[in-house]
Design a protein around this motif. Structure first.
Motif, PDB file in Angstrom:
ATOM      1  N   VAL A 197      31.391  44.866  35.798  1.00 54.17           N
ATOM      2  CA  VAL A 197      31.888  43.523  35.491  1.00 54.17           C
ATOM      3  C   VAL A 197      32.652  42.946  36.678  1.00 54.17           C
ATOM      4  N   ALA A 198      33.555  43.732  37.242  1.00 53.15           N
ATOM      5  CA  ALA A 198      34.323  43.267  38.397  1.00 53.15           C
ATOM      6  C   ALA A 198      33.402  42.950  39.576  1.00 53.15           C
ATOM      7  N   SER A 199      32.329  43.703  39.719  1.00 55.35           N
ATOM      8  CA  SER A 199      31.389  43.466  40.816  1.00 55.35           C
ATOM      9  C   SER A 199      30.687  42.124  40.655  1.00 55.35           C
ATOM     10  N   VAL A 200      30.348  41.778  39.417  1.00 51.73           N
ATOM     11  CA  VAL A 200      29.747  40.463  39.165  1.00 51.73           C
ATOM     12  C   VAL A 200      30.756  39.359  39.491  1.00 51.73           C
ATOM     13  N   LEU A 201      31.980  39.535  39.031  1.00 54.66           N
ATOM     14  CA  LEU A 201      33.020  38.543  39.310  1.00 54.66           C
ATOM     15  C   LEU A 201      33.254  38.412  40.809  1.00 54.66           C
ATOM     16  N   PHE A 202      33.243  39.531  41.518  1.00 51.88           N
ATOM     17  CA  PHE A 202      33.442  39.501  42.967  1.00 51.88           C
ATOM     18  C   PHE A 202      32.330  38.695  43.642  1.00 51.88           C
ATOM     19  N   GLY A 203      31.093  38.948  43.229  1.00 55.02           N
ATOM     20  CA  GLY A 203      29.976  38.206  43.800  1.00 55.02           C
ATOM     21  C   GLY A 203      30.081  36.717  43.540  1.00 55.02           C
ATOM     22  N   ILE A 204      30.532  36.358  42.335  1.00 54.88           N
ATOM     23  CA  ILE A 204      30.648  34.949  41.977  1.00 54.88           C
ATOM     24  C   ILE A 204      31.815  34.286  42.690  1.00 54.88           C
ATOM     25  N   GLU A 205      32.989  34.957  42.712  1.00 55.11           N
ATOM     26  CA  GLU A 205      34.190  34.357  43.298  1.00 55.11           C
ATOM     27  C   GLU A 205      34.126  34.288  44.823  1.00 55.11           C
ATOM     28  N   THR A 405      38.646  39.021  39.643  1.00 57.02           N
ATOM     29  CA  THR A 405      38.013  40.261  40.076  1.00 57.02           C
ATOM     30  C   THR A 405      39.039  41.378  40.161  1.00 57.02           C
ATOM     31  N   ALA A 406      40.199  41.084  40.751  1.00 58.01           N
ATOM     32  CA  ALA A 406      41.230  42.105  40.949  1.00 58.01           C
ATOM     33  C   ALA A 406      41.701  42.685  39.619  1.00 58.01           C
ATOM     34  N   ILE A 407      41.949  41.837  38.647  1.00 52.42           N
ATOM     35  CA  ILE A 407      42.465  42.303  37.352  1.00 52.42           C
ATOM     36  C   ILE A 407      41.426  43.155  36.625  1.00 52.42           C
ATOM     37  N   VAL A 408      40.209  42.652  36.542  1.00 55.46           N
ATOM     38  CA  VAL A 408      39.153  43.417  35.868  1.00 55.46           C
ATOM     39  C   VAL A 408      38.840  44.691  36.649  1.00 55.46           C
ATOM     40  N   PHE A 409      38.900  44.597  37.961  1.00 52.43           N
ATOM     41  CA  PHE A 409      38.623  45.729  38.840  1.00 52.43           C
ATOM     42  C   PHE A 409      39.568  46.897  38.546  1.00 52.43           C
ATOM     43  N   SER A 410      40.863  46.613  38.450  1.00 47.30           N
ATOM     44  CA  SER A 410      41.839  47.675  38.207  1.00 47.30           C
ATOM     45  C   SER A 410      41.642  48.298  36.832  1.00 47.30           C
ATOM     46  N   ILE A 411      41.230  47.491  35.860  1.00 50.81           N
ATOM     47  CA  ILE A 411      40.981  48.028  34.514  1.00 50.81           C
ATOM     48  C   ILE A 411      39.761  48.940  34.509  1.00 50.81           C
ATOM     49  N   GLU A 412      38.682  48.493  35.155  1.00 49.62           N
ATOM     50  CA  GLU A 412      37.464  49.305  35.184  1.00 49.62           C
ATOM     51  C   GLU A 412      37.629  50.560  36.040  1.00 49.62           C
ATOM     52  N   LEU A 413      38.456  50.482  37.061  1.00 51.72           N
ATOM     53  CA  LEU A 413      38.678  51.650  37.923  1.00 51.72           C
ATOM     54  C   LEU A 413      39.407  52.770  37.198  1.00 51.72           C
ATOM     55  N   THR A 414      40.259  52.399  36.232  1.00 49.19           N
ATOM     56  CA  THR A 414      41.136  53.384  35.593  1.00 49.19           C
ATOM     57  C   THR A 414      40.968  53.476  34.081  1.00 49.19           C
ATOM     58  N   TYR A 415      40.209  52.551  33.484  1.00 51.36           N
ATOM     59  CA  TYR A 415      40.096  52.448  32.026  1.00 51.36           C
ATOM     60  C   TYR A 415      41.482  52.249  31.402  1.00 51.36           C
TER      61      TYR A 415
END
Length: 637
Positions: A197-205, A405-415
């Motif tokens: 999810v964060a990767s999609v957001l990163f690509g879009i942002e 991206t940053a917020i979702v990224f940290s959640i997906e990285l650590t659950y």
């Protein structure tokens, strides 16, 4: 309708948001997107293979050079026993990368994302196929020899190259190549971090600059495919899929943690400024050597600095995922965190400034986590792990300008969903400081220096919300196919307002438009001479006493003309006017056998745009709460 009335009408219609797209749906999309889904799947698969292969190459080189063993396991150079000789390894890596840049491609230099942006902006998303080979090899050498860089930047540009190559092979449009490029880039990031999810957001942002179904569907497909590949490979190794960083689940149950997130966000915003400036300050410093030292050998200098930094703190070397894990598990002391912060920042900035190859995301994450960890040792609330994760998230957002991206990224990285409220506070503050203090981010500065002026902001086009029927002007002058050209010319000469219309629809007896003619076609029509006309008996006297030939409008009209339906949007009208290089376009009612509705000019569209500009930039307006309440209760506003 007066100009003022028309502008007020446009404003009121826009604010009410009552007009849907011409198709009656919420989005502009058609079924053609389905044919790109297989390509998105293949792009995601290949990008994942390239990404995971790059990690294996990095692991192999690190194990061979620092531990003298054969293994593809991704390890840090941290525990090597080489002593002073370890300085030679990053120097060797810098030399090889410099030679590859000189004899291969200069695009392998840097952290990758500016290179992807460059191709998007300058060459219609056409990325050279050799980049898909040279970039991962150069990055594997740079990072595998101890370079303090992340693998994600090179993987992003390599995955982007895979998508771009597909677009070029099938001769797609620039926009279609761009979508596939971003799909490949997002897939590569997803394969590395396990964050679809964060990767999609990163690509879009960062890369796509739009939030539309045509891009979201394909980018998400590629990203999900890459993550599935990662999960599949994990299971082949008898490993259960898990987050990249295993941390203890945390719930923010103390209001003071939320309050303390404010000063940490400010600190991280300041750190984002320093990080962004340091990379290009070092790059400018290296540019002073241009007339003295060949650019090929600059990475050697960077490699020497990296080697020295490795002696000071070996945890600053390499991609650093295990170092992040140690910080999130609270295994590092306050002194170790401070030393890591300064060492990583210095050698990473010098390394990138020297023109070697490597990503920025992992180093930024390490710098942010170490800064948050230091804050955690000082602040009396929360745990060091919480603050390390919040610091990681906030600095990531401040440096990349991608807060979601940053917020979702940290959640997906650590659950770890529990830190979300505090992470949002710190992240948005750091992001706001970065936006207010830096003209460009570390991702876009290099592109800006190359002369590209672009905007990362995503917003809806206000012209998409207005249909043509709301501003179209009635047509004052029309001709029939049988109208004599001489009479039409006489009419235009004696009616200056009719001349200003410039384009004249030609309407048949049923009221349908069968063609158009222009003011120049009528006024500049070559009539036969009077003597020739007399000889051929072509001159006839009309009721007004002037003479004309027998040419009629049908003889000079344009039958293949561009028109629009009254339910089309102003955005589509603007695109048509630009594409066909015309100043005025007929508006028809397609539901009524192409009955003429009126004409639309480019100036009419500018008037509509002006209404939105005025609405967004109202200035010198006095604000009174009492006045506002008075208006609310005295009207329907």
């Amino acid at each position: 309708m007066s100009l003022t009335t028309k502008l007020k009408l446009i404003r009121s219609k826009f604010k009410s948001n009552k007009y849907p797209t011409p198709s009656g749906s919420d989005f502009f999309v058609d079924g053609s997107i389905i044919k790109f889904l297989p390509l998105a799947l293949v792009t995601g698969l290949l990008s994942a293979i390239v990404a995971l292969s790059l990690l294996d190459m990095i692991g192999l080189l690190t194990n061979i050079l620092y531990y003298h063993r054969i293994s593809t396991t991704l390890v840090s150079p941290d525990k090597n026993k080489l002593g002073l000789t370890a300085i030679l390894i990053p120097i060797l890596g810098g030399l090889i990368v410099g030679l590859m840049a000189k004899f291969g491609s200069q695009m392998i230099r840097g952290h990758g994302i500016p290179e992807a942006l460059d191709k998007i902006l300058s060459s219609g998303s056409k990325m050279p196929p050799k980049i898909a080979i040279l970039k991962p090899i150069a990055s594997a050498i740079s990072i595998g020899t101890g370079g303090p860089f992340g693998a994600e930047g090179p993987i992003i540009v390599t995955g982007g190259a895979v998508g771009s190559i597909f677009g070029q092979l099938f001769n797609f449009s620039g926009l279609q190549r761009r979508i596939l490029l971003v799909a490949g880039a997002s897939a590569g990031m997803s394969a590395v971090f396990g964050t679809p999810v964060a990767s999609v957001l990163f690509g879009i942002e960062i890369l796509m600059f739009e939030f539309k179904p045509r891009s979201i569907i394909l980018i998400s497909t590629a990203s999900a495919t890459a993550d599935i590949c990662r999960i599949g490979l994990s299971q082949l190794h008898l490993l259960a899929p898990q987050p990249l960083f295993l941390v203890k689940a945390t719930e923010i149950d103390n209001i003071w943690v939320l309050v303390a997130s404010i000063p940490l966000g400010i600190i991280c915003g300041g750190a984002s400024y320093i990080i962004s400036k340091s990379v290009y300050w070092l790059e400018d410093l290296f540019s002073l050597l241009e007339n003295r030292v060949d650019k090929t050998y600059w990475p050697i200098i960077g490699g020497f600095a990296i080697g020295i930094g490795g002696l000071i703190d070996s945890k600053a070397l390499g991609v650093g995922y295990d170092t992040i894990d140690s910080m999130l598990l609270e295994k590092l002391t306050l002194t170790a965190l401070i030393l890591l912060f300064f060492t990583k920042l210095c050698i990473w900035s010098i390394g990138l400034g020297s023109g070697t190859s490597g990503g920025i995301l992992a180093p930024v994450m390490i710098i942010g986590a170490s800064l948050g960890g230091v804050f955690g040792y000082i602040i009396p609330v929360g745990s060091v792990a919480i603050w390390s994760l919040i610091g990681l998230t906030a600095v990531f957002a401040g440096v990349t300008r991608a807060p979601f991206t940053a917020i979702v990224f940290s959640i997906e990285l650590t659950y770890n969903v529990g830190i979300t409220p505090a992470a949002i506070i710190g992240t948005i503050i750091a992001y706001g400081i970065s936006v207010l203090t830096l003209k460009r981010s570390v991702l876009s500065e290099k592109i800006g220096r190359r002369g590209y002026n672009f905007n990362f902001e995503m917003s809806t086009n206000p012209l998409d919300s207005i249909t043509i029927k709301e501003i179209v002007q009635a047509c004052q002058t029309v001709f029939t196919p049988e109208t004599q050209v001489s009479k039409a010319k006489h009419y235009l000469i004696n009616n200056p307002k009719a001349i200003l219309q410039r384009l004249y629809p030609v309407v048949n007896s049923e009221g349908s438009v069968v063609g158009v003619t222009t003011v120049s076609s009528v006024l500049e029509h070559n009539f036969v001479s009077e003597s020739q006309a007399r000889n051929t008996d072509q001159i006839k006297a009309d009721n007004n006493g002037y003479k004309s030939d027998t040419s009629v409008i049908r003889d000079i009209m344009i039958e293949d003309f561009k028109s629009l339906d009254l339910n089309d949007t102003l955005s589509k009208a603007a695109d048509s006017i630009a594409e066909y290089e015309i100043g005025v376009i007929p508006i028809l009612d397609e539901s009524k056998s192409k009955q003429l509705v009126g004409l639309l000019t480019g100036f009419d569209i500018l008037l509509a745009r002006k209404a939105f500009v005025e609405d967004e930039n109202l200035k010198n307006q006095s604000f009174s709460v009492l006045d506002r309440f008075g208006r609310w209760f005295s009207s329907d506003e």
